[in-house]
Design an enzyme around this catalytic site. Structure first.
Site, PDB file in Angstrom:
ATOM      1  N   ASP A  13      24.811  96.772  14.832  1.00 10.01           N
ATOM      2  CA  ASP A  13      23.551  96.882  14.112  1.00 10.01           C
ATOM      3  C   ASP A  13      22.754  95.638  14.467  1.00 10.01           C
ATOM      4  O   ASP A  13      23.314  94.580  14.742  1.00 10.01           O
ATOM      5  CB  ASP A  13      23.826  96.930  12.607  1.00 10.01           C
ATOM      6  CG  ASP A  13      22.598  96.648  11.793  1.00 10.01           C
ATOM      7  OD1 ASP A  13      21.645  97.449  11.873  1.00 10.01           O
ATOM      8  OD2 ASP A  13      22.566  95.607  11.109  1.00 10.01           O
ATOM      9  N   CYS A  14      21.445  95.748  14.463  1.00  8.50           N
ATOM     10  CA  CYS A  14      20.624  94.602  14.882  1.00  8.50           C
ATOM     11  C   CYS A  14      20.037  93.833  13.704  1.00  8.50           C
ATOM     12  O   CYS A  14      20.328  92.654  13.505  1.00  8.50           O
ATOM     13  CB  CYS A  14      19.504  95.082  15.806  1.00  8.50           C
ATOM     14  SG  CYS A  14      18.497  93.727  16.460  1.00  8.50           S
TER      15      CYS A  14
END
Length: 231
Positions: A13-14
């Site tokens: 996930d960023c």
């Protein structure tokens, strides 16, 4: 304890995991609220952001820029003001300036030496292009909500990622800060998961909807994970 040597790909996930999105959200929304004489704590902003964002992402797919504009609109509805055209786009426009956590870039560079790295993010392609410059590593694959036309926690985002990796799912380790968006759906598909608990020691749930799951590993930051994989 999971065997960290069994994985070939780390999917990340960023925003919230690599990028300090809570600071970005607060710095974008607090001036809008102040302009309308709305006094709201940072935690209050984040909790409303989490609620509004998740509501908007559950409807028919639209770009993340439009989701963020909708979030600003909902703040206006919540507190009885009409955002100006500039205020409506302030949150979306701020994404390109959101910065990595202090440990992110060095940890990614270390991990890149050992493993393939991929992004699975609820974002538009053009917004991630700005973020990628801050992260300073080349990802082997980037899967965005815009490409998939759905938002995590939809399983579709992870299914596309697994397919694109072209390796067995047991060789993939998903790394994320959000139990709701990432850990729950990833585990439901049999992926191993690392929960990066960026809110360790803080009160409240922050910018994500509360959820319960059992990640395979919990770390306070990415530096810790990089050190564990190096051992």
């Amino acid at each position: 304890m999971i065997d960290l040597n069994q994985y070939e790909v780390l999917t990340f996930d960023c925003y919230g995991t690599l990028i300090d999105w809570e600071t970005g959200v607060i710095e974008a929304l607090q001036p809008v609220l102040n302009a309308h004489q709305i006094q709201l704590s940072d935690d209050g902003i984040l909790e409303l952001f989490a609620r509004f964002e998740s509501q908007l992402e559950q409807g028919e797919y639209r770009k993340y820029k439009d989701i963020l504009q909708g979030v600003v609109q909902k703040f206006g509805e919540q507190f009885g003001f009409t955002p100006s055209s500039v205020e409506l786009i302030a949150l979306a426009d701020s994404v390109k300036n959101w910065q990595p956590f202090p440990d992110t870039v060095e940890a990614l560079k270390i991990l890149k030496q050992r493993l393939k790295l991929a992004i699975v993010s609820n974002v538009d392609d053009d917004l991630f292009a700005f973020t990628a410059k801050h992260l300073q590593v080349e990802f082997d694959s980037v899967i965005t909500a815009e490409q998939v036309k759905s938002y995590k926690p939809s399983l579709q985002n992870f299914q596309v990622a697994i397919s694109r990796m072209g390796i067995p799912s047991e060789k993939i380790l998903h790394v994320a800060c959000s139990i709701y968006h990432d850990i729950v759906p990833a585990k439901s598909l049999g992926l191993s998961t690392v929960w990066v608990n960026r809110r360790f020691g803080k009160e409240g749930v922050g910018a994500t909807v509360p959820a319960v799951s059992n990640p395979d590993l919990e770390v306070p930051n990415l530096k810790t994970l990089a050190e564990m994989i190096q051992l």
